[in-house]
Write an enzyme that holds these catalytic residues in place. Sequence first.
Site, PDB file in Angstrom:
ATOM      1  N   ASP A 103       0.843  -1.198   0.000  1.00 13.47           N
ATOM      2  CA  ASP A 103       0.000   0.000   0.000  1.00 13.47           C
ATOM      3  C   ASP A 103       0.876   1.244   0.000  1.00 13.47           C
ATOM      4  O   ASP A 103       2.028   1.200   0.414  1.00 13.47           O
ATOM      5  CB  ASP A 103      -0.879   0.032   1.265  1.00 13.47           C
ATOM      6  CG  ASP A 103      -1.833  -1.143   1.310  1.00 13.47           C
ATOM      7  OD1 ASP A 103      -2.144  -1.694   0.250  1.00 13.47           O
ATOM      8  OD2 ASP A 103      -2.244  -1.497   2.434  1.00 13.47           O
TER       9      ASP A 103
HETATM   10  N1  URA Z   1      -1.143  -5.961   3.819  1.00 16.69           N
HETATM   11  C1  URA Z   1      -1.635  -4.701   3.843  1.00 16.69           C
HETATM   12  O1  URA Z   1      -2.666  -4.448   4.436  1.00 16.69           O
HETATM   13  N2  URA Z   1      -0.958  -3.743   3.182  1.00 16.69           N
HETATM   14  C2  URA Z   1       0.202  -3.961   2.532  1.00 16.69           C
HETATM   15  O2  URA Z   1       0.785  -3.029   1.973  1.00 16.69           O
HETATM   16  C3  URA Z   1       0.713  -5.265   2.534  1.00 16.69           C
HETATM   17  C4  URA Z   1       0.015  -6.252   3.176  1.00 16.69           C
END
Ligand code: URA
Length: 245
Positions: A103
Amino acid sequence: MIRLDKYLADMGIGTRQEVKRYIRKGQIRVNETLVLTPETKIREGEDEVWIDGRPVGYVSCEYYMLNKPSGVVSATQDSRGKTVIDLIQEQKRKDLFPVGRLDKDTEGLLLITNDGQLAHNLLSPKKHVDKTYYARIQGRVTREDAERFAGGLNIGTDDNEERTGPGILEILRSGEESEIRLTIQEGKYHQVKRMFEAVGKKVLYLKRERMGTLYLDKELKPGEYRRLTDKELDELKESQKGVRR
Ligand code: URA
């Protein structure tokens, strides 16, 4: 063997059209010989290709470990902001991509490569590759949470279930704000955040530390990267050979 125009374009000398022009204008030599035809076949690693007197070596695959900083998107292009690929300054190949997405606000280990087979092996849920995350969580993470993670969770809704596989939740510190390490083998959308939501908690900070045999180099600050070592690459490829399909 690879066509001369593709060889040059792969190495970022220009677009296919641009490099054809350079070839036809007589800017390219192969093993001391002026070559004017873009279709000329080149033996990568054997023939020496030169543009205006500068050597152009061929690299078929590149592998970088990036400590992704927060605020950068895990994509090859983004109309609004910086991507993880923009951070890799010394790249030769123009076809690099991130192996999986973190993310925008997540930090940590991201492998950047153009090796599609390796990427597929690391990402396929069938290959059961461990991904380990460190996180800070709002609220007290408990042994009961760890047990629920171990059994897999519904991160969908009551009407529309989306079950995760088991996650190994290690509680590093439990308090008003907790610190944990979580290992999962999938990469569902926002998976870690949604797993904590499923037990009524919020992720405040998330960082990936490991993907299979590859560990984030502690020397890399957010935004920094380096090439994988031969050992790291061998171990990653080796670990893919015996995995379940
Ligand atoms: N899980 C998440 O919620 N975000 C990420 O970036 C990676 C794994």
